[in-house]
Motif scaffolding. Structure first.
Motif, PDB file in Angstrom:
ATOM      1  N   LEU A  54       0.825  -1.200   0.000  1.00  0.00           N
ATOM      2  CA  LEU A  54       0.000   0.000   0.000  1.00  0.00           C
ATOM      3  C   LEU A  54       0.865   1.259   0.000  1.00  0.00           C
ATOM      4  O   LEU A  54       0.617   2.203  -0.758  1.00  0.00           O
ATOM      5  CB  LEU A  54      -0.925  -0.012   1.215  1.00  0.00           C
ATOM      6  CG  LEU A  54      -1.874   1.172   1.387  1.00  0.00           C
ATOM      7  CD1 LEU A  54      -2.771   1.331   0.171  1.00  0.00           C
ATOM      8  CD2 LEU A  54      -2.714   1.004   2.649  1.00  0.00           C
ATOM      9  N   LEU A  77      -9.760   5.623   7.730  1.00  0.00           N
ATOM     10  CA  LEU A  77      -8.926   5.839   6.557  1.00  0.00           C
ATOM     11  C   LEU A  77      -7.444   5.899   6.905  1.00  0.00           C
ATOM     12  O   LEU A  77      -6.605   5.914   6.008  1.00  0.00           O
ATOM     13  CB  LEU A  77      -9.337   7.144   5.860  1.00  0.00           C
ATOM     14  CG  LEU A  77     -10.782   7.209   5.348  1.00  0.00           C
ATOM     15  CD1 LEU A  77     -11.046   8.569   4.714  1.00  0.00           C
ATOM     16  CD2 LEU A  77     -11.061   6.089   4.367  1.00  0.00           C
ATOM     17  N   GLY A 107     -10.489  -4.996   1.619  1.00  0.00           N
ATOM     18  CA  GLY A 107     -10.449  -3.543   1.532  1.00  0.00           C
ATOM     19  C   GLY A 107      -9.065  -3.028   1.162  1.00  0.00           C
ATOM     20  O   GLY A 107      -8.930  -2.132   0.318  1.00  0.00           O
ATOM     21  N   THR A 130      -8.357  -3.829  -2.373  1.00  0.00           N
ATOM     22  CA  THR A 130      -9.138  -2.924  -3.225  1.00  0.00           C
ATOM     23  C   THR A 130      -8.446  -1.580  -3.375  1.00  0.00           C
ATOM     24  O   THR A 130      -8.353  -1.027  -4.477  1.00  0.00           O
ATOM     25  CB  THR A 130     -10.541  -2.723  -2.633  1.00  0.00           C
ATOM     26  OG1 THR A 130     -11.234  -3.976  -2.621  1.00  0.00           O
ATOM     27  CG2 THR A 130     -11.336  -1.714  -3.439  1.00  0.00           C
ATOM     28  N   VAL A 131      -7.940  -1.030  -2.262  1.00  0.00           N
ATOM     29  CA  VAL A 131      -7.255   0.256  -2.327  1.00  0.00           C
ATOM     30  C   VAL A 131      -5.976   0.144  -3.143  1.00  0.00           C
ATOM     31  O   VAL A 131      -5.666   1.014  -3.968  1.00  0.00           O
ATOM     32  CB  VAL A 131      -6.956   0.771  -0.911  1.00  0.00           C
ATOM     33  CG1 VAL A 131      -6.106   2.044  -0.963  1.00  0.00           C
ATOM     34  CG2 VAL A 131      -8.254   1.044  -0.160  1.00  0.00           C
ATOM     35  N   GLY A 170      -7.008  -0.141  -6.716  1.00  0.00           N
ATOM     36  CA  GLY A 170      -7.558   1.121  -7.192  1.00  0.00           C
ATOM     37  C   GLY A 170      -6.484   2.167  -7.430  1.00  0.00           C
ATOM     38  O   GLY A 170      -6.501   2.873  -8.452  1.00  0.00           O
ATOM     39  N   LEU A 171      -5.533   2.292  -6.509  1.00  0.00           N
ATOM     40  CA  LEU A 171      -4.447   3.245  -6.695  1.00  0.00           C
ATOM     41  C   LEU A 171      -3.559   2.847  -7.877  1.00  0.00           C
ATOM     42  O   LEU A 171      -3.061   3.711  -8.610  1.00  0.00           O
ATOM     43  CB  LEU A 171      -3.608   3.352  -5.418  1.00  0.00           C
ATOM     44  CG  LEU A 171      -4.338   3.924  -4.192  1.00  0.00           C
ATOM     45  CD1 LEU A 171      -3.375   3.995  -3.008  1.00  0.00           C
ATOM     46  CD2 LEU A 171      -4.917   5.290  -4.492  1.00  0.00           C
ATOM     47  N   ILE A 180     -13.730   2.322  -6.539  1.00  0.00           N
ATOM     48  CA  ILE A 180     -13.052   2.045  -5.276  1.00  0.00           C
ATOM     49  C   ILE A 180     -14.009   2.218  -4.105  1.00  0.00           C
ATOM     50  O   ILE A 180     -14.053   1.390  -3.176  1.00  0.00           O
ATOM     51  CB  ILE A 180     -11.829   2.967  -5.108  1.00  0.00           C
ATOM     52  CG1 ILE A 180     -10.764   2.635  -6.161  1.00  0.00           C
ATOM     53  CG2 ILE A 180     -11.228   2.828  -3.712  1.00  0.00           C
ATOM     54  CD1 ILE A 180      -9.605   3.617  -6.174  1.00  0.00           C
ATOM     55  N   LEU A 236     -15.100  -0.679  -1.554  1.00  0.00           N
ATOM     56  CA  LEU A 236     -14.831  -0.541  -0.119  1.00  0.00           C
ATOM     57  C   LEU A 236     -16.113  -0.676   0.694  1.00  0.00           C
ATOM     58  O   LEU A 236     -16.101  -1.264   1.787  1.00  0.00           O
ATOM     59  CB  LEU A 236     -14.164   0.803   0.163  1.00  0.00           C
ATOM     60  CG  LEU A 236     -12.690   0.932  -0.238  1.00  0.00           C
ATOM     61  CD1 LEU A 236     -12.188   2.337   0.053  1.00  0.00           C
ATOM     62  CD2 LEU A 236     -11.846  -0.090   0.509  1.00  0.00           C
TER      63      LEU A 236
END
Length: 453
Positions: free
Chosen positions: A173, A222, A243, A246-247, A250-251, A279, A283
């Motif tokens: 991340l 967050l 989650g 997913t982040v 998405g990024l 996203i 989430l």
């Protein structure tokens, strides 16, 4: 022509591209500098953790009750990897920025996107290089685990692997944040400022909004720090893992959107909005997943096996109305010791946070009460202890409390040992090996990458 270009992109060899990205990451100073900084940071944290653990073990050796509170997960692994977490948060985005920022500054990125590779393939290769970089910077922390085992310390496979998995997700991340910052910025310095602002901003969210309710509680989630806490507690949450993935995805998708230099800004903005909406929806779906596994050896996140078996047989919905504020320490204890465990063990549970604080005009004594409703039965209590709450729930359900299980108590793993000598490894031996490996990499001839074909 379009079909030929698409066909060329589909058959373009990926190995030269991966070799180029790995070479770029390992040839830069950012990775090796971070490795050198992580060594003493992790080493000092490890030695201090062993020292405190040994002091507690000296008293616990004379008392089995005290020994049960000694867990290597809390005493050794979390403190040691806590320093590694700080290093990854503050330094690892700079390593990821190196994988893209230099190409953007030198103009090589404009040549790279003209090769027969899709933008998604280019970002995937850079992401693999970031993964390899994380594996390298984790060497000092992994060596601490090996040293602890050599000293005679106990390591439970499930909770150790779960913690490593959590830090892997966190590292990826942080790395993808660095990649996105690099593609959005004109130079590495600006990208570093953006990445640093995101990571430090997440700490600010965690410190200022933790324990709040409503919108503040949602914003506090967050924080990047929140992503690691369940793993540090020995909990593997499917919703949290989904989650984070997913982040990350998405990024990475946003990085692909902003990678091609010649794409119109309007097109990029439309695709960005679509990615952000996707996203957010993903989430929201991940937040609804309550499935989780308690992988801690001491089962700190679960009731006893007999209690969980009985709770799983409850046929009617269980509703708990908590008349406490979200920041009240009693609610925090209730959440940690009872509610979180009930959510994992009970088929149908609803928790309602009422939080009606008494004031001068209304001196009601209702604040602090916890009401339990099961079917047409109800009861009220102020206790936050599972020893009082579970019998109350069983009474409402008309069930006989299970007999206490024998042999389920966590034995604890006291160990009196000194790790002071290992400072020679973290401050001398390992940094020396890193410097030698760095020099060896710099002497290697440059590989013939895709730009040379």
């Amino acid at each position: 022509m379009c079909s030929r270009e698409a066909h060329a992109r589909s058959i373009a060899p990926i190995i030269p591209l991966l070799a180029k990205e790995l070479r770029e990451v390992t040839a830069g100073r950012a990775l090796w500098t971070m490795l050198l900084l992580v060594c003493p940071l992790v080493g000092y944290s490890f030695v201090q953790a062993v020292s405190l653990y040994s002091e507690s073990s000296a008293a616990a050796l004379q008392s089995p009750v005290l020994a049960r509170s000694l867990s290597p997960l809390d005493g050794i692994l979390v403190p040691t990897f806590g320093s590694f977490y700080v290093a990854v948060t503050l330094l690892f985005p700079f390593v990821a920025i190196r994988a893209l920022g230099q190409e953007k500054e030198s103009g090589a990125l404009r040549l790279l996107v003209q090769l027969p590779y899709r933008p998604s393939t280019l970002i995937a290769a850079k992401f693999c290089a970031v993964l390899a970089a994380w594996m390298m910077v984790s060497i000092p922390a992994l060596s601490a685990l090996a040293i602890w085992a050599i000293l005679g310390g106990h390591l439970a496979a499930s909770e150790t692997l779960n913690l490593l998995f959590g830090h892997l997700l966190y590292g990826l991340l942080a790395g993808v944040i660095g990649l996105l910052a690099a593609v959005l910025s004109d130079n590495s310095a600006t990208a570093a400022i953006i990445a640093f602002a995101v990571t430090i901003g997440s700490w600010v969210l965690d410190f200022t909004l933790a324990g709040r309710s409503g919108l503040a509680a949602w914003l506090a989630q967050l924080s990047l720090t929140q992503a690691l806490r369940p793993f540090e507690q020995g909990l593997l949450s499917a919703g949290l893992v989904l989650g984070i993935i997913t982040v990350i995805g998405g990024l990475a998708a946003l990085t692909v959107v902003w990678l091609p230099p010649g794409t119109p800004a309007r097109t990029k903005m439309i695709r960005t909005v679509s990615c952000v909406i996707a996203i957010a929806v993903a989430l929201a779906g991940a937040a609804q997943i309550r499935s989780s596994a308690d992988v801690s050896e001491d089962r700190r996140n679960s009731f006893s096996a007999a209690d969980e078996h009985l709770l799983a047989t409850l046929r009617h919905p269980l509703v708990i109305k908590v008349n406490l504020a979200a920041e009240d320490p009693r609610y925090i204890d209730l959440r940690r010791n009872v509610l979180a465990k009930l959510e994992r063990a009970t088929p149908d549970l609803t928790v309602l946070l009422v939080s009606e604080r008494p004031n001068v005009a209304n001196s009601s004594d209702a604040y602090g009460q916890i009401e339990y409703l099961y079917g047409d039965q109800s009861d009220v209590s102020r206790s936050t202890s599972p020893r009082e709450i579970l019998p109350l729930i069983y009474a409402l359900a008309g069930a006989e409390p299970p007999a206490s299980s024998v042999g389920e108590e966590y034995p604890g793993y006291p160990l009196v040992v000194s790790a002071d000598a290992t400072l020679l490894w973290f401050f001398g031996g390992l940094p020396l090996l890193i410097v030698l490996a760095w020099r060896q990499v710099r002497r290697l001839p440059p590989d013939k990458g895709p730009l040379d074909h």
